[in-house]
Every structure is written in structure tokens, then in C-alpha cells.
Design a protein around this motif. Structure first.
Motif, PDB file in Angstrom:
ATOM      1  N   LYS A  29     -16.144   4.099  16.022  1.00 24.50           N
ATOM      2  CA  LYS A  29     -16.768   5.420  16.157  1.00 24.50           C
ATOM      3  C   LYS A  29     -15.718   6.517  16.171  1.00 24.50           C
ATOM      4  CE  LYS A  29     -19.967   7.990  19.131  1.00 24.50           C
ATOM      5  NZ  LYS A  29     -20.786   7.919  20.382  1.00 24.50           N
ATOM      6  N   SER A  30     -14.629   6.298  16.906  1.00 24.86           N
ATOM      7  CA  SER A  30     -13.574   7.298  17.006  1.00 24.86           C
ATOM      8  C   SER A  30     -12.866   7.501  15.667  1.00 24.86           C
ATOM      9  CB  SER A  30     -12.568   6.880  18.079  1.00 24.86           C
ATOM     10  OG  SER A  30     -11.522   7.817  18.177  1.00 24.86           O
ATOM     11  N   ALA A  31     -12.591   6.395  14.962  1.00 24.22           N
ATOM     12  CA  ALA A  31     -11.898   6.490  13.676  1.00 24.22           C
ATOM     13  C   ALA A  31     -12.732   7.265  12.659  1.00 24.22           C
ATOM     14  CB  ALA A  31     -11.591   5.091  13.149  1.00 24.22           C
ATOM     15  N   LEU A  32     -14.002   6.953  12.566  1.00 20.88           N
ATOM     16  CA  LEU A  32     -14.865   7.637  11.603  1.00 20.88           C
ATOM     17  C   LEU A  32     -15.059   9.105  11.978  1.00 20.88           C
ATOM     18  CD1 LEU A  32     -17.525   4.846  10.960  1.00 20.88           C
ATOM     19  CD2 LEU A  32     -15.911   5.772   9.291  1.00 20.88           C
ATOM     20  N   ALA A  33     -15.070   9.394  13.268  1.00 18.92           N
ATOM     21  CA  ALA A  33     -15.203  10.789  13.693  1.00 18.92           C
ATOM     22  C   ALA A  33     -13.948  11.597  13.355  1.00 18.92           C
ATOM     23  CB  ALA A  33     -15.468  10.843  15.192  1.00 18.92           C
ATOM     24  N   THR A  34     -12.797  10.939  13.406  1.00 14.84           N
ATOM     25  CA  THR A  34     -11.543  11.626  13.082  1.00 14.84           C
ATOM     26  C   THR A  34     -11.418  11.888  11.587  1.00 14.84           C
ATOM     27  OG1 THR A  34     -10.430  10.584  14.973  1.00 14.84           O
ATOM     28  CG2 THR A  34      -9.027  11.496  13.240  1.00 14.84           C
ATOM     29  N   VAL A  35     -11.805  10.918  10.773  1.00 13.86           N
ATOM     30  CA  VAL A  35     -11.646  11.037   9.321  1.00 13.86           C
ATOM     31  C   VAL A  35     -12.810  11.773   8.673  1.00 13.86           C
ATOM     32  CG1 VAL A  35     -11.339   9.736   7.169  1.00 13.86           C
ATOM     33  CG2 VAL A  35     -10.304   8.890   9.295  1.00 13.86           C
ATOM     34  N   GLU A  36     -14.032  11.466   9.110  1.00 19.43           N
ATOM     35  CA  GLU A  36     -15.245  11.995   8.475  1.00 19.43           C
ATOM     36  C   GLU A  36     -15.180  11.871   6.948  1.00 19.43           C
ATOM     37  OE1 GLU A  36     -16.513  15.878   9.612  1.00 19.43           O
ATOM     38  OE2 GLU A  36     -16.552  15.414  11.761  1.00 19.43           O
ATOM     39  N   PRO A  37     -15.080  10.637   6.423  1.00 14.41           N
ATOM     40  CA  PRO A  37     -14.905  10.452   4.977  1.00 14.41           C
ATOM     41  C   PRO A  37     -16.149  10.839   4.183  1.00 14.41           C
ATOM     42  CG  PRO A  37     -15.312   8.348   6.037  1.00 14.41           C
ATOM     43  CD  PRO A  37     -15.175   9.352   7.144  1.00 14.41           C
ATOM     44  N   ARG A  38     -15.935  11.224   2.937  1.00 13.51           N
ATOM     45  CA  ARG A  38     -17.058  11.495   2.044  1.00 13.51           C
ATOM     46  C   ARG A  38     -17.621  10.208   1.474  1.00 13.51           C
ATOM     47  NH1 ARG A  38     -13.889  13.283  -3.501  1.00 13.51           N
ATOM     48  NH2 ARG A  38     -15.964  13.223  -4.434  1.00 13.51           N
ATOM     49  N   ALA A  39     -16.815   9.113   1.526  1.00 13.28           N
ATOM     50  CA  ALA A  39     -17.261   7.797   1.082  1.00 13.28           C
ATOM     51  C   ALA A  39     -16.326   6.745   1.666  1.00 13.28           C
ATOM     52  CB  ALA A  39     -17.276   7.696  -0.441  1.00 13.28           C
ATOM     53  N   ALA A  54       0.818  -1.215   0.000  1.00 13.54           N
ATOM     54  CA  ALA A  54       0.000   0.000   0.000  1.00 13.54           C
ATOM     55  C   ALA A  54       0.849   1.261   0.000  1.00 13.54           C
ATOM     56  CB  ALA A  54      -0.932   0.000   1.210  1.00 13.54           C
ATOM     57  N   ARG A  55       2.035   1.196   0.586  1.00 13.98           N
ATOM     58  CA  ARG A  55       2.922   2.373   0.616  1.00 13.98           C
ATOM     59  C   ARG A  55       3.242   2.871  -0.786  1.00 13.98           C
ATOM     60  NH1 ARG A  55       8.004   1.064   4.334  1.00 13.98           N
ATOM     61  NH2 ARG A  55       8.560   3.130   3.563  1.00 13.98           N
ATOM     62  N   ARG A  56       3.242   1.958  -1.745  1.00 24.11           N
ATOM     63  CA  ARG A  56       3.556   2.351  -3.120  1.00 24.11           C
ATOM     64  C   ARG A  56       2.338   2.904  -3.860  1.00 24.11           C
ATOM     65  NH1 ARG A  56       6.494  -2.610  -2.613  1.00 24.11           N
ATOM     66  NH2 ARG A  56       4.898  -3.764  -3.735  1.00 24.11           N
ATOM     67  N   GLU A  57       1.169   2.786  -3.245  1.00 25.57           N
ATOM     68  CA  GLU A  57      -0.059   3.233  -3.906  1.00 25.57           C
ATOM     69  C   GLU A  57      -0.524   4.619  -3.459  1.00 25.57           C
ATOM     70  OE1 GLU A  57      -1.208   1.699  -6.347  1.00 25.57           O
ATOM     71  OE2 GLU A  57      -0.536  -0.382  -6.168  1.00 25.57           O
ATOM     72  N   VAL A  58       0.033   5.135  -2.375  1.00 24.60           N
ATOM     73  CA  VAL A  58      -0.408   6.425  -1.860  1.00 24.60           C
ATOM     74  C   VAL A  58       0.491   7.544  -2.366  1.00 24.60           C
ATOM     75  CG1 VAL A  58      -1.489   5.450   0.200  1.00 24.60           C
ATOM     76  CG2 VAL A  58       0.921   6.095   0.267  1.00 24.60           C
ATOM     77  N   THR A  59      -0.060   8.748  -2.409  1.00 17.76           N
ATOM     78  CA  THR A  59       0.675   9.946  -2.805  1.00 17.76           C
ATOM     79  C   THR A  59       0.756  10.898  -1.623  1.00 17.76           C
ATOM     80  OG1 THR A  59      -1.257  11.227  -3.511  1.00 17.76           O
ATOM     81  CG2 THR A  59      -0.337   9.664  -5.114  1.00 17.76           C
ATOM     82  N   GLU A  60       1.352  12.069  -1.852  1.00 18.07           N
ATOM     83  CA  GLU A  60       1.469  13.058  -0.774  1.00 18.07           C
ATOM     84  C   GLU A  60       0.119  13.595  -0.337  1.00 18.07           C
ATOM     85  OE1 GLU A  60       1.750  15.092  -4.739  1.00 18.07           O
ATOM     86  OE2 GLU A  60       2.695  13.344  -3.783  1.00 18.07           O
ATOM     87  N   ASN A  61      -0.917  13.418  -1.167  1.00 19.39           N
ATOM     88  CA  ASN A  61      -2.262  13.862  -0.783  1.00 19.39           C
ATOM     89  C   ASN A  61      -2.986  12.868   0.117  1.00 19.39           C
ATOM     90  OD1 ASN A  61      -2.216  16.288  -2.144  1.00 19.39           O
ATOM     91  ND2 ASN A  61      -3.110  15.455  -4.014  1.00 19.39           N
ATOM     92  N   ASP A  62      -2.443  11.648   0.236  1.00 17.97           N
ATOM     93  CA  ASP A  62      -3.148  10.562   0.912  1.00 17.97           C
ATOM     94  C   ASP A  62      -2.586  10.288   2.303  1.00 17.97           C
ATOM     95  OD1 ASP A  62      -4.456  10.276  -1.574  1.00 17.97           O
ATOM     96  OD2 ASP A  62      -2.885   8.904  -2.274  1.00 17.97           O
ATOM     97  N   VAL A  63      -3.340   9.502   3.057  1.00 19.63           N
ATOM     98  CA  VAL A  63      -2.909   9.029   4.373  1.00 19.63           C
ATOM     99  C   VAL A  63      -3.026   7.510   4.388  1.00 19.63           C
ATOM    100  CG1 VAL A  63      -3.552   8.895   6.802  1.00 19.63           C
ATOM    101  CG2 VAL A  63      -3.458  11.109   5.684  1.00 19.63           C
ATOM    102  N   LEU A  64      -1.992   6.846   4.875  1.00 25.43           N
ATOM    103  CA  LEU A  64      -1.986   5.393   5.011  1.00 25.43           C
ATOM    104  C   LEU A  64      -2.071   5.036   6.489  1.00 25.43           C
ATOM    105  CD1 LEU A  64      -1.641   2.545   3.800  1.00 25.43           C
ATOM    106  CD2 LEU A  64       0.845   2.890   3.946  1.00 25.43           C
ATOM    107  N   MET A  65      -2.972   4.099   6.820  1.00 23.23           N
ATOM    108  CA  MET A  65      -3.120   3.714   8.216  1.00 23.23           C
ATOM    109  C   MET A  65      -3.657   2.290   8.312  1.00 23.23           C
ATOM    110  SD  MET A  65      -6.428   5.988   9.317  1.00 23.23           S
ATOM    111  CE  MET A  65      -8.096   5.521   8.858  1.00 23.23           C
ATOM    112  N   TYR A  66      -3.580   1.723   9.521  1.00 21.89           N
ATOM    113  CA  TYR A  66      -4.201   0.427   9.772  1.00 21.89           C
ATOM    114  C   TYR A  66      -5.667   0.630  10.143  1.00 21.89           C
ATOM    115  CZ  TYR A  66       0.243  -2.093   9.718  1.00 21.89           C
ATOM    116  OH  TYR A  66       1.430  -2.654   9.330  1.00 21.89           O
ATOM    117  N   ASN A  67      -6.501  -0.317   9.712  1.00 21.17           N
ATOM    118  CA  ASN A  67      -7.919  -0.233  10.003  1.00 21.17           C
ATOM    119  C   ASN A  67      -8.165  -0.470  11.492  1.00 21.17           C
ATOM    120  OD1 ASN A  67     -10.301   0.254   8.384  1.00 21.17           O
ATOM    121  ND2 ASN A  67     -11.060  -1.715   9.112  1.00 21.17           N
TER     122      ASN A  67
END
Length: 421
Positions: free
Chosen positions: A122-132, A100-113
Motif C-alpha cells: 500500500k505504501s509503495a503504490l501510494a508513493t509511486v502512483e503509477p499510470r500502469a 537492470a541498471r543498464r536498462e534505466v535512463t535518467e528519466n527512470d527510477v530503479l528500486m527493489y520490489n
């Protein structure tokens, strides 16, 4: 009540699952990095970035190397259609993380689920608040999905498949999974069989679209890596065991004595933590082991077997191989990705167990683009025939079959973006 019971069972069962989880972490390595992510405790710099762009992230989740590649293809196409899009890319395995490290750019964030537990989700979704939120293939995390739906976040399942093993479980717990699958805005299924199994599990038929496999689009040749692998192995024809499982490396080693001297055997085990066992098998068979992770070079004398135990190099090996055997099909069930060597126009052999790739195998068999060998003896015979007589157009048919089935990813990205407009 049923979701309260689910959470209770998870909480009670987690301590018993933890030792196995920790053991797997120790064997594969790399899990200590960002351990807090699993509890939605992110490094300060990551938290700041996530909060700075709340509401703009597209959260994509994938686990295995194959799923990460599927997700990566989707992200590349999305960037082409929508420059500036930001992805929050999550995985659960250290192997998946490295790819996955090779798939992200400077605009992205890589993390463990996060672990699929109410407070962490609940905490993860509140921190990210994704559009999808976009999940790949069979990544069904019930509490995560339900919380995202409760937060009115559009959910998509791409390249969806239901394995032979999972299908009866989903059907048995339909009362639980029907709520989970109903939360998805759209499900893109690999085949009509996968669609039928999803419906049997409670997914609404109106939300499912049969698209074909993303993996026909994911496979891409890597000329630079092919040149690097050729320099490592040297001249000559190559018999490659790709993503092999225990027992399959021995079957290939047993073939080697009967092959011409110019043929070199390369073994690429599916799990690198098993590479030591593969090396022992190579040495016990009387060959020198040339191991990629050590930087070994081919010996000047004696027949060697090449052990490719580093991440991200299999596609380079497929590009230079003469005959390819795809693993987890002879001594184990499920199968690994056979599309990649087919894209490279190689003579591809698989064992009888390709359950995880039913729609792909159906297409390839119909086009006479791949061959199934039922036993180790049949594998040996067919390898010898291919190396002595040529493949009779098998590789060309494979390459043409893959080319005809491309284009799934751009259509799906366009449709997902339409839902978010």
C-alpha cells in the motif's frame, strides 16, 4: 475471508522463510544496498523523484536476468514510441539489479520490489502512483496485484508463461488466483499452452492474447563484447557451456580430452556464487582455470579452461562460440535461454529438460534449428561430430528461425499504450 487467511499465512510463514532468504543474500551479495526498498522505505532523493512525477510512472517489474532483459526490450520500444516516458523499474534479486541498471535512463527510477505484505504494498503504490503496472512472465504477487487493481491502476502481464511445476499449483488454488488474474487488464501469453493453463487457473479468456515469446525480440548481438571476449580467450574454436548448472560443467570437462588442441572450453555458470566449485572441478580435471572475475590471462603453456563468472558477458561469448551447450537442460530441469546463441547462428545443443521454453523449443525443433542430446554421452558424441564435420547448416537455420519470429514487442507496446490512451 480468503484474503485475510492469505495474509495471515504469509505473516506466520515469513519468519520461517527469512533464514533462507538471508542465506541467499549472503551467498549472492549486493542485497544490503537499498534494503529499505523492500519495506517501501526509499532514500530521500528517490522518494522526492517518485512523488514529483506521481501518476506518470509506468511501473515495470522483473526478477531474473532473462526477465529483466524482456522488460528492458519493452522499455526501449516504449521510449521509441513515446519519448519522455518514465519507468519505475523494480526487481527482487541483486543479479537482476545489476542487469537492470543498464536498462534505466535518467528519466527512470530503479528500486527493489516491496515484500508482498499489505502495509508495504500500500505504501509503495501510494508513493509511486503509477499510470500502469507491468509484470513479466510469471511474477504473480497476489496482494500487490489486488491493491493495484483496487487503486484502479491498469495491470498487464507480458510474456506470460506457466511452468509445468506451477500449473498444478495454480489449478489447485484456483479459488484464490482467479481473483488475481481477473485483475489484469491484459495478459500476453507466450503460447496456446500457457493460455490454457492461465484459463485453468481462473484467468478470464477474454483478457488473454497469445503473442509468442518476447525473447525472440530481446536477443541482440553485441559486437563490442564479442571482440572483448575474443581478446580474453584468444584464437581458436570455442566450445561454450552457457548458463550451466552443477554437473553440466563436469560433463563438458569430460569431453575436452578428445577434442582437437585448437578447441577451447569456456564455462559460464548460471549462478556466479557456484564459480568456486566450478573452478575446483576444472583444476581436478587437470586444467588451468582462467577466471574472468580475477582478470586471469591464458597461460603460455598447458591447456586452460576459461571460467566466465561476470555479469552481462554471455551474449559476447555466444557471438564467438563454435558449438554451444545451453545449461539447466541436462542435470537440472527447466532450461535456460537458447534463443540468444541461435540468433548468433551457432550450432546449439540442449539436454532433454527444456520445460520453461516449450513454445520456443517447438519453433526451433520444427525448423531443425536446434538439437536435443538426451545424455552426457550423447552430448560428447555430438560435440565431436560438429567440430570434426561442421554443423550442416544447423546454425544458419537457427538464425533464420529467430529472425522470422521477431516483432512481438512493438505490437504489445502499441496495444498497452492503446489501453492507457
Amino acid at each position: 475471508m480468503k484474503w485475510f487467511l492469505y495474509e495471515l499465512v504469509f505473516a506466520l510463514g515469513f519468519p520461517f522463510l527469512l533464514p533462507g532468504f538471508l542465506l541467499r543474500m549472503m551467498r549472492r551479495g549486493g542485497y544490503r544496498v537499498r534494503m529499505g526498498d523492500r519495506f517501501a522505505l526509499y532514500p530521500p532523493g528517490i522518494t522526492a523523484r517518485l512523488r514529483a512525477h506521481r501518476g506518470r510512472w509506468v511501473w515495470v517489474h522483473a526478477v531474473s536476468v532473462g526477465e529483466v532483459q524482456v522488460a528492458g526490450q519493452l522499455m526501449r520500444e516504449w521510449r521509441r514510441q513515446e519519448p519522455g516516458v518514465r519507468f519505475c523499474f523494480s526487481t527482487t534479486s541483486s543479479t537482476g539489479w545489476q542487469v537492470a541498471r543498464r536498462e534505466v535512463t535518467e528519466n527512470d527510477v530503479l528500486m527493489y520490489n516491496p515484500l508482498d505484505f499489505p502495509n508495504f504494498v500500500k505504501s509503495a503504490l501510494a508513493t509511486v502512483e503509477p499510470r500502469a503496472v507491468i509484470l513479466t512472465e510469471s511474477e504473480i504477487w497476489p496482494l500487490f496485484i489486488r491493491r493495484a487493481a483496487k487503486n484502479r491502476i491498469p495491470l498487464f502481464l507480458i510474456n506470460a508463461r506457466v511452468s509445468d511445476r506451477s500449473a498444478p499449483r495454480y489449478a489447485c488454488f484456483r479459488f484464490l488466483f482467479k481473483d488475481v488474474f481477473a485483475a489484469f487488464t491484459r495478459i500476453f501469453a507466450q503460447s496456446s499452452l500457457d493460455k490454457a493453463r492461465l484459463i485453468a487457473a481462473g484467468a478470464p479468456e477474454s483478457a488473454i492474447e497469445t503473442t509468442g515469446s518476447f525473447k525472440f525480440d530481446v536477443a541482440r548481438r553485441n559486437p563490442a563484447k564479442e571482440a572483448e571476449m575474443r581478446a580474453w580467450i584468444g584464437p581458436g574454436r570455442i566450445l561454450l557451456g552457457g548458463s550451466t548448472w552443477p554437473g553440466e560443467d563436469k560433463a563438458l570437462l569430460d569431453i575436452l580430452p578428445g577434442l582437437p588442441a585448437d578447441v577451447k572450453l569456456v564455462l559460464a555458470p548460471r549462478h556466479f556464487e557456484k564459480a568456486d566449485a566450478v573452478e575446483s572441478n576444472i583444476k581436478n580435471a587437470g586444467y588451468v582455470c582462467v577466471r574472468r572475475s580475477r582478470g586471469d590471462k591464458a597461460p603460455e603453456q598447458g591447456r586452460a579452461v576459461f571460467l566466465a563468472d561476470t555479469t552481462g558477458e554471455l551474449m559476447g561469448l555466444y557471438g564467438i562460440a563454435t558449438v554451444v551447450f545451453v545449461g539447466k537442460t541436462l542435470s537440472a530441469k527447466g532450461g535456460q535461454n537458447m534463443i540468444e546463441p541461435c540468433l548468433c547462428g551457432k550450432a546449439v545443443l540442449v539436454g532433454p529438460h527444456t520445460e520453461n521454453f516449450r513454445p520456443v523449443m517447438s519453433d526451433l525443433l520444427e525448423a531443425r534449428a536446434i538439437e536435443v542430446v538426451p545424455t552426457a554421452a550423447a552430448l560428447a558424441k555430438r560435440v565431436e561430430e560438429l567440430l570434426s564435420r561442421g554443423d550442416g547448416g544447423l546454425g544458419l537455420r537457427a538464425q533464420e528461425c529467430v529472425a522470422r519470429r521477431r516483432g512481438v514487442v512493438p505490437r504489445c507496446v502499441q496495444e498497452i499504450r492503446g489501453f492507457l490512451a
